[in-house]
Design a protein around this motif. Structure first.
Motif, mmCIF file in Angstrom:
data_model
loop_
_atom_site.group_PDB
_atom_site.id
_atom_site.type_symbol
_atom_site.label_atom_id
_atom_site.label_comp_id
_atom_site.label_asym_id
_atom_site.label_seq_id
_atom_site.Cartn_x
_atom_site.Cartn_y
_atom_site.Cartn_z
ATOM 1 N N LYS A 193 0.830 -1.211 0.000
ATOM 2 C CA LYS A 193 0.000 0.000 0.000
ATOM 3 C C LYS A 193 0.864 1.261 0.000
ATOM 4 O O LYS A 193 0.619 2.197 -0.771
ATOM 5 C CB LYS A 193 -0.919 -0.016 1.216
ATOM 6 C CG LYS A 193 -1.848 1.183 1.320
ATOM 7 C CD LYS A 193 -2.757 1.046 2.529
ATOM 8 C CE LYS A 193 -3.716 2.238 2.652
ATOM 9 N NZ LYS A 193 -4.626 2.083 3.817
ATOM 10 N N ILE A 194 1.894 1.287 0.841
ATOM 11 C CA ILE A 194 2.758 2.463 0.928
ATOM 12 C C ILE A 194 3.581 2.635 -0.351
ATOM 13 O O ILE A 194 3.728 3.736 -0.866
ATOM 14 C CB ILE A 194 3.671 2.374 2.161
ATOM 15 C CG1 ILE A 194 2.832 2.428 3.436
ATOM 16 C CG2 ILE A 194 4.697 3.502 2.154
ATOM 17 C CD1 ILE A 194 3.625 2.279 4.703
ATOM 18 N N ILE A 195 4.110 1.533 -0.867
ATOM 19 C CA ILE A 195 4.878 1.609 -2.119
ATOM 20 C C ILE A 195 4.003 2.177 -3.231
ATOM 21 O O ILE A 195 4.422 3.039 -4.001
ATOM 22 C CB ILE A 195 5.421 0.225 -2.510
ATOM 23 C CG1 ILE A 195 6.448 -0.259 -1.484
ATOM 24 C CG2 ILE A 195 6.054 0.266 -3.909
ATOM 25 C CD1 ILE A 195 6.839 -1.714 -1.638
ATOM 26 N N GLY A 196 2.767 1.674 -3.326
ATOM 27 C CA GLY A 196 1.859 2.157 -4.353
ATOM 28 C C GLY A 196 1.527 3.631 -4.212
ATOM 29 O O GLY A 196 1.382 4.351 -5.204
ATOM 30 N N LYS A 197 1.401 4.105 -2.972
ATOM 31 C CA LYS A 197 1.112 5.524 -2.757
ATOM 32 C C LYS A 197 2.293 6.403 -3.158
ATOM 33 O O LYS A 197 2.109 7.491 -3.706
ATOM 34 C CB LYS A 197 0.765 5.761 -1.280
ATOM 35 C CG LYS A 197 -0.658 5.389 -0.914
ATOM 36 C CD LYS A 197 -0.968 5.809 0.515
ATOM 37 C CE LYS A 197 -2.439 5.570 0.847
ATOM 38 N NZ LYS A 197 -2.772 6.003 2.229
ATOM 39 N N ARG A 198 3.506 5.936 -2.866
ATOM 40 C CA ARG A 198 4.699 6.732 -3.167
ATOM 41 C C ARG A 198 5.073 6.688 -4.638
ATOM 42 O O ARG A 198 5.610 7.648 -5.177
ATOM 43 C CB ARG A 198 5.877 6.242 -2.312
ATOM 44 C CG ARG A 198 5.739 6.498 -0.824
ATOM 45 C CD ARG A 198 5.874 7.972 -0.477
ATOM 46 N NE ARG A 198 7.152 8.515 -0.924
ATOM 47 C CZ ARG A 198 8.284 8.464 -0.216
ATOM 48 N NH1 ARG A 198 8.280 7.886 0.982
ATOM 49 N NH2 ARG A 198 9.390 9.003 -0.681
ATOM 50 N N ASN A 199 4.819 5.547 -5.283
ATOM 51 C CA ASN A 199 5.129 5.430 -6.712
ATOM 52 C C ASN A 199 4.140 4.460 -7.356
ATOM 53 O O ASN A 199 4.343 3.247 -7.336
ATOM 54 C CB ASN A 199 6.562 4.946 -6.923
ATOM 55 C CG ASN A 199 6.934 4.894 -8.407
ATOM 56 O OD1 ASN A 199 6.116 5.163 -9.279
ATOM 57 N ND2 ASN A 199 8.174 4.534 -8.690
#
Length: 301
Positions: A193-199
């Motif tokens: 989820k965090i990876i997707g939000k950042r990139n």
């Protein structure tokens, strides 16, 4: 309508077929061309204890069998043990490169089957505080690796701390290692989820470790991907699985990589197949934009 938390709880508590596969182990060489330019691949996990470093070490050894030039960059400060599994004793580490005391070539160690290791150091925990010269040394070192090796495997720490995510964002691709354990699946979801939000453009792959069969791994992947599609508006790719094999624990006690200590085990066959998938998915000429230099500038200033 089921909410996100409910779907995750259902996924984490699912009961799967725990029958062990008994296929004959055949290690084949894939008919793939040599990679022309290095791929930086971050291997991470939401939770510790899922066998991330074990996977990194053994997949590197399998890639080397395919005549690939591979280096592991140890970015796990808390539980770094790649050097132990490769039977290496670091004298210098990445902090010596950052400080300008050594070049990256002087710090790199060579392990079994030609796999190289760039040992970690406490200096990488303060990347945001580096001065201009130290940051340039760090970027120059990574640029050299990308120009020298086919695959640069970043063994990050577990969790979703700022440093971990920033190292993931440096990479061209990300692999999230998890297990069927409920907390491991939930934490893997959080990392994705965090990876997707950042990139949102980064390709994320999932590997299930400590499973009883390929069927079990694919079943869990299908479920977690459904939740990711529904609530994160993104999707991840299935990379493979590692069988829950007793030889893995035995190899750790022997301070060896399991694919060296037990080359014909089910775990070795699993990681061999995963290495084939790495070669298949992470091809040369498909470099991420922006460049490695611009990525460092954007993340670390």
């Amino acid at each position: 309508m089921l909410d996100q938390a409910t779907r995750l709880r259902e996924l984490a508590s699912s009961v799967s077929d725990r029958n062990v596969t008994t296929k004959k182990i055949v290690l084949e060489q894939p008919p793939v061309p040599r990679v022309a330019a290095g791929k930086i691949i971050a291997i991470t996990s939401g939770k510790g204890g899922v066998g991330k470093t074990n996977f990194v070490t053994n997949v590197a050894l399998q890639l080397a069998k395919f005549k690939k030039k591979v280096i592991i960059v140890d970015l796990d400060l808390g539980l770094a043990n790649v050097d132990i599994l490769l039977n290496l004793t670091p004298k210098y580490n990445i902090e010596d490169v950052i400080r300008g005391r050594k070049s990256v070539e002087e710090v790199i160690l060579e392990g079994p089957q030609g796999v190289k290791l760039l040992p970690g150091g406490s200096g990488i925990s303060r990347l945001a505080d580096l001065d201009d010269q130290e940051r340039n040394n760090f970027i120059k070192g990574f640029t050299t690796l990308k120009e020298t090796y086919d695959y640069i495997l970043l063994d990050t720490a577990a969790g979703i701390s700022k440093n971990v995510i920033e190292f993931v964002l440096i990479a061209d691709e990300a692999i999230v290692v998890t297990t069927p354990e409920p907390t491991a699946i939930t934490d893997a979801y959080a990392a994705i989820k965090i990876i997707g939000k950042r990139n949102k453009d980064m390709d994320v792959y999932v590997l299930f470790n400590m499973v009883q069969s390929e069927h079990e791994a694919q079943m869990y992947f299908k479920k977690i991907n459904q939740v990711i599609r529904q609530f994160l508006n993104m999707s991840v790719t299935y990379l493979g699985y590692i069988i829950d094999d007793q030889c893995v624990k035995q190899s750790i006690m022997r301070r060896k990589a399991f694919s060296i200590a037990y080359p014909f085990s089910h775990a070795t066959r699993s990681v061999h197949l995963a290495a084939r998938q790495v070669i298949k998915h992470f091809q040369a000429g498909e470099q991420r934009s922006p460049s490695i230099l611009d990525r460092f500038r954007k993340i670390f200033g």
